[in-house]
Structures are given as C-alpha cells and as structure tokens.
Design an enzyme around this catalytic site. Sequence first.
Site, short mmCIF file in Angstrom:
data_model
loop_
_atom_site.label_atom_id
_atom_site.label_comp_id
_atom_site.label_asym_id
_atom_site.label_seq_id
_atom_site.Cartn_x
_atom_site.Cartn_y
_atom_site.Cartn_z
CB SER A 77 -0.87 0.02 1.25
OG SER A 77 -1.37 1.33 1.46
CB SER A 138 -12.84 0.05 5.69
OG SER A 138 -14.05 0.57 6.13
CG ASP A 182 -20.52 2.04 4.83
OD1 ASP A 182 -21.48 2.81 4.66
OD2 ASP A 182 -19.87 1.98 5.88
C1 GLA Z 1 -21.32 3.25 9.12
C2 GLA Z 1 -21.64 1.78 8.87
C3 GLA Z 1 -22.90 1.62 8.03
C4 GLA Z 1 -24.06 2.43 8.61
C5 GLA Z 1 -23.61 3.86 8.90
C6 GLA Z 1 -24.68 4.65 9.62
O1 GLA Z 1 -20.98 3.86 7.92
O2 GLA Z 1 -20.56 1.15 8.21
O3 GLA Z 1 -23.24 0.25 7.93
O4 GLA Z 1 -24.62 1.80 9.72
O5 GLA Z 1 -22.44 3.88 9.70
O6 GLA Z 1 -25.75 4.87 8.78
#
Ligand code: GLA
Length: 393
Positions: A77, A138, A182
């Site tokens: 990295s 991530s 995410d």
């Molecule tokens: C972080 C988590 C998600 C979600 C958000 C809040 O980003 O990784 O899964 O729960 O917080 O909406």
Amino acid sequence: MTPGRPAAAPDVADRATAGFSQGYDAQPAGRWAAPGRVNLIGEHTDYNDGFVLPFALPLRTVVAAGPQPGERWTVRSEIADRPVDFGAAEADSPGRVTGWGGYVAGVVWALREAGYAVPGARLAIASDVPLGSGLSSSAALEAAVLTALADLGGLDLPAAHRPRLAQRAENGYVGAPTGIMDQSAVLRCRAGHALFLDCRDESVEHIPFDLDAAGLAILVIDSRAPHRHADGEYASRRAACERAADLLGVPALRDVPVADLDAALDRLPDDETRRRVRHVVTENQRVRDTVELLRAGRVPEIGPLLTASHASMRDDFEITVPEIDTAVEAALAAGALGARMTGGGFGGCILALVGADRSDAVATAVRAAYAERGFTAPTTLTALPAPGTTRLP
Ligand code: GLA
C-alpha cells in the site's frame, strides 16, 4: 480533500500500477477501482433492516493485482513502508492480520468461508479516499480487492452477493459490527444516481440525481473531528435498537410504521430508548420522502429533510459532535438548502445541498465558524454521483 497531497500528484490508477511494478518488478494483470461514498440520507437504518440512499464519490481506491502461486497473498500500500504477506492459515483466523491488511485478509476469509477457491495474488493499493473521514475507505478497499480476486480467479460471484461478502470481511474478520450500506454503495452505485437500497431484501432502485440540471451541488465537508469512542458508541446504538425491536415484538425497527410510532413509544421503558426508536422510524420515512421528491424531479425540496435528519441524529440518536453541529449550522446560515452529518457519526463528514453558485460561500462560512471556535480547519469537496466498483481498462 487529502491534505498534503500536491495538486499535480499522479492519478490514483497510475500510482497503483507504479506500486505494483516497483514492488514486484512485474506488470499487474489488471486494475480495479472502488469509490468512497456519502450517504444522502438514512443513517443507522441499515442494521435495522431499513432504507438508505447513498451515492458513490469520484474519489477512488485502486488495486493493481496479479496472480501468485499457491495460497499466498502479498499486499503493498502506498501508505505503508512494508508489504503485508499472509497465507491460508492467517486468512482462516479472523483478526490475525491487523491494520489495513486485515480488510484484505478479511475478503480472502469471507470468500473461502463461502466455498470459493481464492487465487493467490499480489496486490498494490493506492487511494484518494481519505482514511477515517467516514467516507467508506474500508468498504472501498474491500470492494476493490473482492472484485480483483473474483476476476483473477474466474469466480462465479453474482453481483448481488458481493456486498454481503465484503460486509462479512468487516464484521467477521476485522470485527466491526457495521451494516450493509457501505459495501452496497461502493459495489452497486451508478454514475448520476443515488442508490435506494432496501437493507432487508437488498433490492435496489437507481434514483436519478442530476445536481447540475437542478443548478445545485453537494458540498462534502470533513469535520476533522477526532473519532471519539466511535466504535463502542456505534455498537451500543445497534444493541439499543435490537433490544427495542425485541421489546416491541418486531423482527427489526423497520417494521414499526411511522403511523404507529406514538403507540410504539408508549410501550418502551425509558426516554433514551424512545428517542433511539424515534430516530430510526422517522429516518426511514425521511428516506422514502426524499426518494419521492427525487423521482418527481423536485431536488431542492429535499433540503428540509436533510436538515431534519441532522436534528434527529443530534437530539434523538445522539451521535453528533460539536464540530459537526457547528459545520451544519454554519452551512445553513450561509444559505444551504439542507445539511446533515453523513455516516456513522462521532466525527466524519457533513454534506450540504447548496445552489451551485453558493458552494464557495458556504465553505468559507463553515471555515470561519470553525476558526471562531478554534477547531482544526475543515476540508471540502464538491461531490457528483460517480460509478461503483469497476475493472479499469
Ligand atoms: C457506518 C456503517 C454503516 C451504517 C452507517 C450509519 O458507515 O458502516 O453500515 O450503519 O455507519 O448509517
């Protein structure tokens, strides 16, 4: 957005290729790019089986990769002096590889657990997604690595299953109890669209989100607030929601319709639990209302919903911090149509919906409010909805 990187720095894909060729004295077999994300609205709803509406950022993580014999993975990295190297034994022991390498080992683990023959590989990572800013660096790393390994190994991995596998890497190997938002965002988003995701059945609708046509912009402001106890607070919010669902006798808080909210609140034992539940139930409704407005092309009208979401996170879910509230208030006072924290909370970024010609003025107002309170100066970027994870030509 990344402080300290000169404006003329090489493109992130070129940096990944250079990292590979310099590190391994060979050319990569391919390069895979995964974006960071912001969530337009729908916070802490994903693990309650609810609704979210993220879109992908133009900032990307790129993995250059090529095969390596046997069950061996070597990862370089640009943020680390030395490579991380692991074999099947480390990949099969959750938590064994730590730090940024853990996300890579976690993907190998999740794939192997699901029965896939993961090819040995050499990888080199470069990224423009800032770390620790709540923009899903991530998930971007997991998605790029997952897609690279799937392509290198010719794995039969349906697109719709990929977010769960990437999430398993994070939950089961790294040990962060996050939801599905995410990984879904970085893998499934489309350019020019926000992703309306039902986190229960993972069905999606790509909602056109044409900011240019509406004469608007989304300003993303990194609060630079240190993440204080973010992991423990996240886990405790999640546990509180699950306890409340149990008390209400529903599988998840998603099953409490907003019309039944008052009756549900009456059945809860304490004020804190009531406020947590009210956030989740009203936030799900705000996501649906936002989607309705976007479908109707009424983009400026989503502003008040964004601001209401922020108030709910601040007062009911209690996940904001002074820097974040200051940024939101200053943006609104400077004429933003709506503003809210985005992401898990306790730091990270806010987004503000602004007239395209007001972007600079709003950013300046937030910087001034920060200076007045002695906070570390925030960084800003204007975000247009970008594509999800792809293999680069
Ligand atoms: C972080 C988590 C998600 C979600 C958000 C809040 O980003 O990784 O899964 O729960 O917080 O909406």
